[in-house]
Design a protein around this motif. Structure first.
Motif: not given
Length: 259
Positions: A109-126
């Motif tokens: 929806q907004d490809p320029y937002r850096m804060d949502v570009l990163f995956g959330a660690p609660v999902t990425t790390i597992p």
């Protein structure tokens, strides 16, 4: 802690469309997810070194875990990106709507937002651990190989995330390779989302027939910004729209609308 607070309270201000490379590097270096990945990589690396068997295997056991992870990562990312992040089933349930919104819908929806570009660690790390630990355990074999694979997965994720940021940054890389990676990824975001799923490598896209080299190769997709979650779908499955505070957009925000 104030460094992390700005990501919680002012995340929308990290606009890659307006940032310089120096600002990106500073923001990237302060991101809590990056710190978690690096800390996890250090711990896993120490476990790999401590758990390695004596003799020549002390080098080869963890090294096999490292190599296996580097080789499997493009395929793993492709499968996750194509069949989970771009899935049409997660927004259909109130139990998974918030997850889908956070892990990928907001980014399109907004490809320029850096804060949502990163995956959330609660999902990425597992996810990283589920992929790398069994792989390293089998290839290593054993604990040292598994830990080395996990450390590599966390470090490669840091590299992927930085390259991903550059691809959305208002910046033209000097490297021809980086420029090409950026062109292909931006085509995924602004022309046709059903292709070019890679970040740093598009070999798997070629193997699975989802690669396209230019916008001329395909018609522009009407769902490139909403991933198929359009107004009709949002009325039937309203949970993502409610969490977003409005209906899905079918175009990117204009500069004046990004705040």
């Amino acid at each position: 802690m104030s460094m992390y607070k700005r990501w919680r309270t002012d995340g929308r201000k990290f606009d890659l469309g307006r940032m310089t490379m120096r600002q990106l590097v500073s923001a990237y270096a302060s991101h809590p997810a990056v710190h978690l990945y690096l800390a996890g990589a250090v711990v896993a690396g120490l476990v790999a070194a401590h758990g390695a068997p004596a003799g020549p295997a002390a080098v080869w056991t963890p090294l096999r875990g490292v190599v296996a992870t580097v080789l499997i990562y493009p395929l793993a990312w492709y499968l996750i990106h194509r069949f989970i992040l771009h899935s049409q089933f997660l927004y259909r349930s109130p139990l998974t709507a918030a997850l889908w919104k956070r892990i990928h819908f907001d980014h399109h929806q907004d490809p320029y937002r850096m804060d949502v570009l990163f995956g959330a660690p609660v999902t990425t790390i597992p996810t990283i651990l589920v992929i790398t630990l069994p792989l390293g355990w089998l290839i290593g074999p054993g604990l040292s190989g598994a830990a080395a694979a996990a450390a590599t997965g966390l470090l490669v994720t840091c590299i992927y995330e930085f390259c991903h940021c550059i691809q959305h940054l208002n910046f033209k890389p000097r490297s021809r390779l980086l420029r090409r990676m950026k062109e292909l990824h931006l085509a995924h975001h602004f022309h046709d989302e059903d292709g070019n799923y890679g970040i740093t490598s598009f070999v798997v896209d070629r193997l699975f027939g989802t690669y396209y080299g230019s916008a001329k190769a395909r018609r522009r997709s009407p769902h490139v910004f909403n991933l198929g979650y359009d107004l009709q779908k949002s009325r039937r499955f309203p949970w993502v729209a409610r969490l977003s505070g409005g209906p899905p957009r079918d175009r990117p925000l204009r500069p004046a609308e990004r705040s």
